[in-house]
Design an enzyme around this catalytic site. Structure first.
Site, PDB file in Angstrom:
ATOM      1  N   GLN A   1      38.741  49.331  40.403  1.00 45.84           N
ATOM      2  CA  GLN A   1      37.846  48.466  39.357  1.00 45.84           C
ATOM      3  C   GLN A   1      37.245  47.370  40.138  1.00 45.84           C
ATOM      4  O   GLN A   1      35.932  47.061  39.718  1.00 45.84           O
ATOM      5  CB  GLN A   1      38.846  47.836  38.203  1.00 45.84           C
ATOM      6  CG  GLN A   1      38.260  46.961  37.350  1.00 45.84           C
ATOM      7  CD  GLN A   1      39.005  46.475  36.374  1.00 45.84           C
ATOM      8  OE1 GLN A   1      38.677  45.493  35.485  1.00 45.84           O
ATOM      9  NE2 GLN A   1      40.242  46.911  35.969  1.00 45.84           N
TER      10      GLN A   1
ATOM     11  N   GLU B   1      45.321  44.407  39.832  1.00 48.35           N
ATOM     12  CA  GLU B   1      45.277  43.214  39.056  1.00 48.35           C
ATOM     13  C   GLU B   1      46.208  42.481  38.781  1.00 48.35           C
ATOM     14  O   GLU B   1      45.975  41.056  38.818  1.00 48.35           O
ATOM     15  CB  GLU B   1      44.722  43.978  37.673  1.00 48.35           C
ATOM     16  CG  GLU B   1      44.668  43.347  36.372  1.00 48.35           C
ATOM     17  CD  GLU B   1      43.497  42.243  36.533  1.00 48.35           C
ATOM     18  OE1 GLU B   1      42.154  42.655  36.868  1.00 48.35           O
ATOM     19  OE2 GLU B   1      43.618  41.079  36.185  1.00 48.35           O
TER      20      GLU B   1
ATOM     21  N   ASP C   1      40.558  41.992  38.748  1.00 46.12           N
ATOM     22  CA  ASP C   1      39.861  43.001  39.213  1.00 46.12           C
ATOM     23  C   ASP C   1      38.312  42.563  38.963  1.00 46.12           C
ATOM     24  O   ASP C   1      37.274  42.375  39.810  1.00 46.12           O
ATOM     25  CB  ASP C   1      40.120  44.325  38.763  1.00 46.12           C
ATOM     26  CG  ASP C   1      41.221  44.984  39.316  1.00 46.12           C
ATOM     27  OD1 ASP C   1      41.562  44.537  40.527  1.00 46.12           O
ATOM     28  OD2 ASP C   1      41.886  45.796  38.731  1.00 46.12           O
TER      29      ASP C   1
ATOM     30  N   GLY D   1      41.588  22.631  26.418  1.00 49.44           N
ATOM     31  CA  GLY D   1      40.457  21.367  26.660  1.00 49.44           C
ATOM     32  C   GLY D   1      40.854  19.830  25.869  1.00 49.44           C
ATOM     33  O   GLY D   1      41.952  19.984  25.408  1.00 49.44           O
ATOM     34  N   GLY D   2      39.757  19.424  25.528  1.00 50.94           N
ATOM     35  CA  GLY D   2      40.331  17.953  24.955  1.00 50.94           C
ATOM     36  C   GLY D   2      40.155  18.323  23.416  1.00 50.94           C
ATOM     37  O   GLY D   2      40.258  17.188  22.811  1.00 50.94           O
TER      38      GLY D   2
END
Ligand code: COA
Length: 479
Positions: free
Chosen positions: A68, A190, A219, A298-299
């Site tokens: 892959q 993977e 991959d 995140g924020g």
């Protein structure tokens, strides 16, 4: 397609023409970098957008990839217009041709969805005549891409030194599991990369084991990194006239995609990670970045919430983000207008210890709507949400078909199948998405058109055993 073929033929008709082209390119490299980046560009084309060829027209790739990671990279380059020549072992081919088969006797979707728009030639790279053909390919290609186990390319005799002697302009691009260090000789798949790159330890719920994701970060993620490395090396070659090695380790690629978690590791020194829901739940942090469940990372806090029908449909969920600027709209929507001014809820820092309760309350509202209703209502109010789409829904989504992100292609032995087209849209380089090649489908045409072998020489090559499988292994592969 016709343009690509024309360009390919013109490029390789004779060795003389080929070297003439190189001289032209090498002349251009003498210009200083600033000029090469702008001053030496041809006049802007007056052709209509999308009709001046493809971004990588004229680039030829010797594709030694399998499984892959490597094939993802070369497929993308093929979509961008490169002539990708996939070299496969006679009679067997890329192992994925026969893996996870859904149609007996036909190439698997595993293979077909990773090898579109390429040409296939079979060559036994350990056969003396096969080596000779490969050397000829090395001379005529711009990039060699491989993702064999460490050392395998060298064992074929294709060391960087050998390649560079034959073709100093050749870029040699490799995917390996690990970079130089204690694990450099290891074979990697993977999930090993997801684990070694920091993704697994930071994915999942706090009270559960580490998790690997469905997205193939190790991959396909590394294949994407490699494609960028190759295109950058091609760009640098315009100035230097020489190729170089490009190496993408899967561990590095995963870490690059998981960099926010390394960010959080360092933030731990300054105290608890307040945007993680475990903070609001009063659970102390350990020494390493913990698993954050569905926290946003995140924020702007977010979580996955149930929608109408969740009892029967495993994908009846929505991702809901309580983005600060639209907090007022969220409060009105869920019937909590008082939260707009309540000091416990009015500001982002005040909300952090209460996220669990906030999302439970929002969920009471989302559970009365389908995920698509939530999407429609919230988007009108600028509240960022996203339905959890099943693969079935994605396969059937008309807008993804319209943009060429999901493409149906026909195949001679398995019939029509869906593939993912080019996710990168270039306004002047339409994606070239075609079906994957059958094993060795283009062997003859590559030997003659690209490498200039005569009909007599091709007949000799065929009897030499360099491009055809011994009877036994061919039968086994077809089973
Ligand atoms: N003709 C003759 N031999 C060929 C050939 C050809 N056209 N193409 C491949 N081979 C040979 C190789 O030379 C190698 O032989 P050797 O070990 O005697 O030198 C052999 O086939 C197998 O190659 P290898 O890469 O070791 O395959 P594998 O199935 O044992 O391992 C991986 C598979 C993916 C684990 C390994 O290739 C790897 O670690 N790759 C780097 C990381 C990577 O890309 N992983 C992601 C995979 S999605």
């Amino acid at each position: 397609m016709a343009t690509r073929k024309k360009a390919a033929k013109a490029k390789t008709k004779t060795a003389a023409k080929k070297s003439a082209r190189k001289v032209v390119k090498l002349k251009a490299v003498k210009k200083p970098a600033a000029k090469a980046a702008g001053g030496s560009l041809p006049r802007p084309s007056s052709k209509p957008w999308g009709q001046s060829g493809r971004a990588l027209d004229g680039v030829r790739i010797l594709d030694f990839t399998h499984v892959q990671s490597g094939p993802t990279c070369t497929q993308l380059l093929a979509y961008m217009g490169a002539d990708v020549i996939k070299v496969e072992r006679p009679g067997v081919g890329d192992i994925t041709r026969g893996q996870l088969r859904d149609v007996i006797g036909a190439d698997s979707l595993y293979f077909t969805m990773l090898n579109g728009s390429k040409r296939s030639i079979t060559i036994d790279s350990k056969h003396p005549k096969g080596k000779e053909i490969l050397d000829r390919l090395v001379k005529t290609c711009d990039v060699l891409v491989e993702n064999f186990a460490p050392g395998a390319l060298d064992r074929m005799g294709l060391t960087f030194e050998h390649i560079h002697k034959l073709n100093p302009r050749m870029i040699v691009a490799s995917v390996k599991g690990f970079g130089p260090g204690p694990y450099e000789d290891c074979k990697v798949y993977e999930n090993v990369a997801q684990c070694a790159g920091g993704s697994a330890s930071t994915t999942g719920f706090r009270d559960g084991p580490p998790l690997v994701t469905g997205a193939q970060l190790g991959d396909s993620g590394t294949g994407l990194h490699l494609a960028l490395g190759i295109v950058s090396a091609l760009f640098q070659r315009i100035r230097t006239g020489r190729g170089q090695k490009v190496l993408c380790a899967m561990q590095d690629g995963v870490l690059n995609l998981a960099r926010v978690k390394l960010r959080d590791q360092q933030r731990l020194k300054a105290g608890p990670l307040t945007e993680y829901s475990q903070y609001g739940e009063g659970i102390p942090f350990g020494k390493a970045t913990p698993r954050a469940g569905n926290d946003s990372g995140g924020g702007q806090p977010g979580w996955i919430l149930k929608c109408k029908g969740w009892e029967d449909d495993p994908d009846a969920y929505v991702y809901f983000i309580t983005q600060a600027p639209v907090w007022g709209a969220i409060c009105d929507l869920i019937g909590k207008p008082e939260w707009k001014t309540d000091p416990d809820y009015a500001t982002p820092p005040a909300r952090l210890p209460r996220l669990r309760h906030i999302f439970d309350t929002i969920e009471q509202w989302t559970m009365t709507k389908t995920k698509f209703d939530v999407m429609e209502i919230c988007n009108k109010l600028d509240i960022p949400v996203g339905p959890i789409l099943s693969m079935k829904e994605i396969a059937e989504e008309p807008s993804l078909r319209a943009t060429g992100t999901v493409v149906e292609v026909d195949h001679p032995t398995r019939g029509a199948y869906l593939t993912v087209g080019n996710p990168i849209k270039l306004s002047d380089s339409p994606a070239d998405v075609r079906r994957s090649p059958l094993l060795g489908e283009h062997t003859d045409e590559i030997l003659s058109d690209v490498l200039g072998y005569s009909a007599k020489e091709i007949a000799e090559i065929k009897t030499s055993g360099a491009i055809t499988a011994p009877e036994k292994s061919a039968k086994a592969a077809a089973a």
